[in-house]
Design an enzyme around this catalytic site. Structure first.
Site, PDB file in Angstrom:
ATOM      1  N   CYS A 163       1.247  -6.545   2.193  1.00 17.82           N
ATOM      2  CA  CYS A 163       0.680  -7.709   1.533  1.00 17.82           C
ATOM      3  C   CYS A 163       1.780  -8.500   0.820  1.00 17.82           C
ATOM      4  O   CYS A 163       2.788  -7.939   0.383  1.00 17.82           O
ATOM      5  CB  CYS A 163      -0.378  -7.265   0.532  1.00 17.82           C
ATOM      6  N   ASP A 183       1.610  -9.673  -2.046  1.00 16.24           N
ATOM      7  CA  ASP A 183       1.495  -9.450  -3.490  1.00 16.24           C
ATOM      8  C   ASP A 183       2.850  -9.054  -4.085  1.00 16.24           C
ATOM      9  O   ASP A 183       3.511  -8.136  -3.601  1.00 16.24           O
ATOM     10  CB  ASP A 183       0.465  -8.340  -3.753  1.00 16.24           C
ATOM     11  N   ARG A 228       3.584  -7.466  -6.591  1.00 14.81           N
ATOM     12  CA  ARG A 228       3.618  -6.140  -7.234  1.00 14.81           C
ATOM     13  C   ARG A 228       3.846  -5.006  -6.243  1.00 14.81           C
ATOM     14  O   ARG A 228       3.852  -3.835  -6.630  1.00 14.81           O
ATOM     15  CB  ARG A 228       2.300  -5.905  -7.986  1.00 14.81           C
ATOM     16  N   HIS A 262      -3.075  -2.345  -0.386  1.00 10.42           N
ATOM     17  CA  HIS A 262      -2.953  -1.845  -1.757  1.00 10.42           C
ATOM     18  C   HIS A 262      -4.265  -2.067  -2.500  1.00 10.42           C
ATOM     19  O   HIS A 262      -4.982  -3.044  -2.262  1.00 10.42           O
ATOM     20  CB  HIS A 262      -1.791  -2.521  -2.493  1.00 10.42           C
ATOM     21  N   CYS A 304      -6.169  -5.564  -4.294  1.00 10.87           N
ATOM     22  CA  CYS A 304      -5.689  -6.720  -3.532  1.00 10.87           C
ATOM     23  C   CYS A 304      -6.588  -7.929  -3.804  1.00 10.87           C
ATOM     24  O   CYS A 304      -7.807  -7.873  -3.590  1.00 10.87           O
ATOM     25  CB  CYS A 304      -5.676  -6.404  -2.043  1.00 10.87           C
TER      26      CYS A 304
END
Length: 251
Positions: free
Chosen positions: A42, A44, A46, A98, A101
């Site tokens: 992803c 993302d 993080r 994750h 999400c």
């Protein structure tokens, strides 16, 4: 110092530290890359792929998009996959979702975010495919987390059905596709017990359970939700063809 200047300063500090610890690092890195792993994750911020698996630059080939999707009409994804498999010769393609999400959560709740809704339609398809299973989970956070797992599994299946992977298997390539999920709250990866490999090489099969061993009665247990050619039971080690349904059982 502006925000962008700070990034350049951090880069210089990082490069200096790397040279101090390994004087030949950048010279070696510039000559070639030979990763054994393709990471499909992803976007993302993080979820930094190299860091969470402890691999240095050059050891992990990475493709990221919102909600870690493997879409058969996405030329960006397909180009990365083809380069990784045919040029770099990776042995493992890992689809890693994750928990928490935002894209998966928006799809699960039917939120409208704009243009990205068209992209997240693929996650909605996963949600609707497993609607009965997801509806049985009362807690919203747990339901979205389960959808994150299901989405990673479905995308791993999509990867395994691309012409790139099927052609590689036809050539006898040792290539496996896996589904994982990452926990933001503890920094740990979870194997979703989904590894899809060359059907001509059953020793690289998905480790499932057959009726000879104790079945798992939990309908929400992590099990692949699609048919697989060859599966090796993780308990009795027999190899047979299994088909898993949405409730976690097999025929």
């Amino acid at each position: 110092m502006g925000e962008l200047d700070a990034l350049f300063a951090s880069n210089r500090a990082w490069a200096h530290a790397m040279k101090q610890s390994d004087t030949g690092f950048f010279e070696r890195l510039s000559r070639q890359q030979a990763p054994q792993f393709l990471w499909i994750g992803c976007s993302d911020s993080r979820v930094p792929a190299n860091q969470i698996v402890g691999l240095a630059p050059g050891e992990l080939f990475v493709h990221r998009n919102v909600a870690n999707l493997a879409v058969h009409t996405d030329l960006n994804f397909l180009s990365v996959l083809q380069f990784a498999v045919d040029v770099l010769g990776v042995r493992h393609a890992i689809v890693c979702g994750h928990y928490g999400c935002g894209g998966v959560g928006a799809a699960a709740r039917g939120e409208r975010l704009g243009l990205i809704d068209n992209w997240l339609r693929h996650v909605r398809d996963v949600c609707e495919k497993h609607a009965t299973l997801l509806a049985a989970i009362g807690d919203e956070k747990k339901r979205v987390d389960r959808l994150c797992e299901l989405n990673a599994i479905e995308q791993a299946w999509n990867v395994s059905q691309t012409t790139v992977v099927l052609d590689a298997w036809k050539r006898g390539r040792d290539l496996s596709v896996h589904a994982w999920v990452y926990g933001l709250e503890d920094g740990l990866l979870r194997d979703l017990d989904c590894s899809i490999a060359n059907p001509a090489k059953p020793r690289f099969a998905v480790p499932l359970r057959c009726e000879r061993s104790a079945p798992n009665p939990d309908p929400l247990s992590r099990q692949p939700l699609f048919s697989i050619w060859h599966a090796r039971c993780r308990d009795c080690f027999t190899t047979r063809t299994l088909r898993w349904d949405a409730e976690g059982g097999h025929e």
